[in-house]
Design an enzyme around this catalytic site. Structure first.
Site, PDB file in Angstrom:
ATOM      1  N   THR A 101      -3.650   5.630   3.256  1.00  0.00           N
ATOM      2  CA  THR A 101      -2.352   6.115   3.160  1.00  0.00           C
ATOM      3  C   THR A 101      -2.362   6.961   1.849  1.00  0.00           C
ATOM      4  O   THR A 101      -1.706   7.895   1.495  1.00  0.00           O
ATOM      5  CB  THR A 101      -1.254   5.165   2.987  1.00  0.00           C
ATOM      6  OG1 THR A 101      -1.507   4.337   4.220  1.00  0.00           O
ATOM      7  CG2 THR A 101       0.313   5.479   3.111  1.00  0.00           C
ATOM      8  N   LYS A 160       0.839  -1.243  -0.044  1.00  0.00           N
ATOM      9  CA  LYS A 160      -0.020  -0.116  -0.057  1.00  0.00           C
ATOM     10  C   LYS A 160       0.934   1.300   0.000  1.00  0.00           C
ATOM     11  O   LYS A 160       0.621   2.258  -0.536  1.00  0.00           O
ATOM     12  CB  LYS A 160      -1.120   0.140   1.168  1.00  0.00           C
ATOM     13  CG  LYS A 160      -0.124   0.130   2.511  1.00  0.00           C
ATOM     14  CD  LYS A 160       0.081   1.381   3.033  1.00  0.00           C
ATOM     15  CE  LYS A 160       0.518   1.599   4.324  1.00  0.00           C
ATOM     16  NZ  LYS A 160       1.050   2.764   4.892  1.00  0.00           N
TER      17      LYS A 160
HETATM   18  O1  G3P Z   1       3.509   7.845   6.912  1.00  0.00           O
HETATM   19  P1  G3P Z   1       3.400   6.631   5.996  1.00  0.00           P
HETATM   20  O2  G3P Z   1       2.832   6.852   4.587  1.00  0.00           O
HETATM   21  O3  G3P Z   1       4.700   5.671   6.280  1.00  0.00           O
HETATM   22  O4  G3P Z   1       2.212   5.911   6.734  1.00  0.00           O
HETATM   23  C1  G3P Z   1       2.214   5.389   7.988  1.00  0.00           C
HETATM   24  C2  G3P Z   1       1.216   4.238   8.226  1.00  0.00           C
HETATM   25  O5  G3P Z   1       1.767   3.175   7.525  1.00  0.00           O
HETATM   26  C3  G3P Z   1      -0.468   4.343   7.839  1.00  0.00           C
HETATM   27  O6  G3P Z   1      -0.967   3.418   8.255  1.00  0.00           O
END
Ligand code: G3P
Ligand code: NAD
Length: 310
Positions: free
Chosen positions: A232, A175
């Site tokens: 995200t 994702k």
């Molecule tokens: O800030 P990111 O894009 O690393 O996302 C954080 C978490 O994985 C969201 O679930």
């Protein structure tokens, strides 16, 4: 059961704060240069129940919250001290050097440990503020998974359980790649309709990859896959999404910020090419993140793909 969090970044600190509602938690970091408030998690004051240390702690449950690309180095330094414990990987990525997932790296380095994965839609800042969050706890050993689910849930941090470690872990890793692509679409001014298309087609390729690796496709529709993709790919709180925005706008991005999807895209593209798994969005993000493609060229390549059945 005693709990320690290894890795004092934004997520490790947030988990320590949340879990200290149930009992004392030790938060370990390799170089702690702060007191009381972690600059990676601004505005959050550590509660009294969290003790911070640079000495690897002894606890029944160890949550490992270092980034996926740091897992190899972390394990070469500490694996012998971690064996025979319950190790919960909190990292969302695939190791670029080996093509392995963090849980697999933990299991190989610590063959007598019980390995689990904690993943799902959750920003560190939300967890640390005590906002309600639902996550997935994946463990191949159903009994151990049940114990961990109960040990790590709080009234606001609700853990759902699965034995599909591969599906849960790959959902969380992939994702991030699709969230970068969504950010690129918005940053480049392609619009919300294009972003919806990228999320949907991205989800299709996440599922394709995970199933090829042995995952149950239903796991991908849960919190760890679709749930985290929605969060995200639609929020500027996400570092992956913001990195994509900056790529789309041809702006610089702070290289010190953890962006798991950039290296993971390259790892996934290499595996997909080798094993014949169709991953068009991830492959383009690998090209963009590796500097081999420009945004205009990436968009043209995506739009030039043959028309096919959905
Ligand atoms: O800030 P990111 O894009 O690393 O996302 C954080 C978490 O994985 C969201 O679930
Ligand atoms: N921040 C979030 O909102 C969030 C939410 C869910 C999951 N995650 C995942 O958690 C993982 C960690 O992310 P983060 O947000 O805490 O990153 P971060 O950049 O805030 O912190 C990373 C931490 O890891 C430490 N570290 C790096 N290499 C290390 C090593 N070899 N040994 C010990 N410590 C080491 C760094 O010093 C730093 O404190 C990532 O895989 C991320 O995808 C993050």
């Amino acid at each position: 059961m005693s709990v320690a969090v290894l890795g004092a970044g934004a997520f490790g600190t947030a988990l320590a704060v949340a879990l200290s509602a149930k009992g004392p938690v030790t938060l370990w970091g390799r170089r702690i240069e702060w007191q009381g408030q972690n600059p990676l998690l601004p505005g959050v004051v550590l509660p009294g129940g969290v003790s911070v240390t640079e000495n690897l702690p002894d606890a029944d449950i160890l949550l490992v919250a270092v980034p996926a690309q740091a897992m190899g180095g972390f394990l070469s330094d500490h694996a012998p001290a971690l064996d025979q414990r319950a190790l919960v990987s909190c990292a969302k990525g695939i190791d670029l050097a080996t093509g392995r997932s963090p849980a697999r790296m933990l299991a190989e380095a610590c063959p007598n440990a019980t390995v689990a994965v904690l993943t799902g839609p959750s920003f560190a800042a939300d967890i640390a503020r005590g906002l309600p969050t639902a996550l997935t706890l994946a463990c191949a050993d159903a009994e151990a998974g049940h114990r961990l689910q109960h040990a790590l849930s709080t009234p606001v941090l609700r853990l759902y359980r699965t034995t599909d470690v591969t599906g849960a872990e790959l959902g969380g890793a992939l994702k991030n790649v699709i969230a970068i692509a969504a950010g690129v679409a918005i940053g480049a001014g392609l619009g919300d309709s294009a972003r919806a298309a990228i999320i949907t087609r991205g989800f299709a390729e996440m599922t394709r990859f995970a199933v090829a690796k042995g995952a149950d496709p239903e796991t991908l529709t849960g919190l760890s896959g679709l749930g985290d993709l929605i969060l995200t790919a639609t929020s500027e709180q996400s570092r992956n999404f913001r990195y994509g925005l900056s790529l789309g706008r041809a702006e610089a991005f702070d290289p010190h910020v953890t962006v798991e999807g950039a290296a993971t895209a390259r790892a996934v593209a290499a595996i997909a090419a080798r094993e014949g798994i169709e991953m068009p969005v991830s492959t383009l993000i690998a090209g963009l993140a590796g500097g081999r493609l420009g945004v205009k060229q990436a968009v043209e390549l995506l739009l030039a793909r043959p028309l096919k059945e959905e």
